[in-house]
Write an enzyme that holds these catalytic residues in place. Structure first.
Site, PDB file in Angstrom:
ATOM      1  N   ASP A   9      41.472  38.855  41.957  1.00 13.98           N
ATOM      2  CA  ASP A   9      40.899  39.147  40.407  1.00 13.98           C
ATOM      3  C   ASP A   9      41.099  40.439  40.485  1.00 13.98           C
ATOM      4  OD1 ASP A   9      39.709  38.355  38.018  1.00 13.98           O
ATOM      5  OD2 ASP A   9      37.698  39.148  39.058  1.00 13.98           O
ATOM      6  N   ASP A  11      39.025  42.537  37.436  1.00  8.89           N
ATOM      7  CA  ASP A  11      37.670  43.020  36.818  1.00  8.89           C
ATOM      8  C   ASP A  11      36.518  42.306  37.646  1.00  8.89           C
ATOM      9  OD1 ASP A  11      38.755  44.552  34.871  1.00  8.89           O
ATOM     10  OD2 ASP A  11      39.348  42.878  33.649  1.00  8.89           O
TER      11      ASP A  11
END
Length: 233
Positions: A9, A11
């Site tokens: 991922d 953010d």
């Protein structure tokens, strides 16, 4: 190490989106001519934004709607006569210039890229996320970037992960792991797709969800030792 495909991922896992978001929001409001304390407005914007992202991930709203609606709602809530479409455009433009790395991100990606392949999985806006990766210095260690915008489906939908793994040089479920901060998107998505997951949990939150991470770390420096422990188990 048994894993050869590492899906991250972006953010709040590799990039500190909270810090970037706050800087970009302040710059945007400044460009629109607003002066003074914006803390209350920003807090309400964050709550509205979070709710809209959950609606997007469930398929209830589009990303184009989300990008403008979060500003429209926040401005309306505070009685501000500001243009939400201009705010959306200015905010997205500034995000790539306000990149803040999570400690250890570059070193971790470089280490894992030397072992296998590193890919990014994100529900963010594609051209913005690619610009942010380029600005961060992570790009040379990243093999591919999979976005929900290009896929047409968002995490935790298994169709997003099928799309993602098709971008890899090679994919074997038992050699793939997702590293992410969100139980409801990253970890639950991994569970549904049948691959392992590493929950990045710097705030040491309790897991009250249905998602079951294979392992949990509190800093990015802990990721490689955790993956080695999985290989030895």
């Amino acid at each position: 190490m048994k894993h050869t495909l590492f899906l991250f991922d972006l953010d709040d896992t590799l990039l500190d989106f909270k810090a970037s978001e706050q800087r970009s929001f302040a710059l945007t409001l400044g460009e629109l001519g607003m002066r003074g304390d914006i803390d209350a407005l920003f807090a309400d914007y964050q709550a509205i934004n979070l709710a809209l992202w959950k609606s997007f991930e469930s398929g209830a709203v589009s990303k184009d709607f989300l990008k403008v609606e979060r500003f429209r709602k926040a401005f309306a809530q505070h009685g501000l006569d500001l243009d939400p479409e201009a705010a959306s455009r200015l905010y997205l433009e500034s995000l790539s210039n306000t990149v803040v790395l999570i400690d250890g991100a570059v070193r971790l990606c470089a280490t894992l890229a030397a072992i296998g392949e590193v890919g990014i999985i994100t529900n963010g806006v594609e051209h913005i996320q690619k610009r942010r990766i380029a600005s961060s210095g992570l790009g040379e260690h990243i093999s591919f970037v999979a976005t929900s915008e290009a896929c047409g489906h968002a995490k935790p939908d298994s169709r997003f992960f099928a799309y993602t793994t098709a971008m890899a040089r090679a994919f074997a479920s038992h050699e793939t792991i997702i590293v992410g901060d969100r139980l409801d998107a990253d970890i639950l998505g991994a569970n549904r797709f049948g691959i392992e997951s590493c929950w990045f949990n710097p705030d040491r939150l309790a897991n009250a969800s249905a998602a079951v991470p294979t392992c949990e770390v509190h800093t990015l420096h802990d990721v490689v030792p955790a993956l080695r422990s999985l290989a030895a188990a």
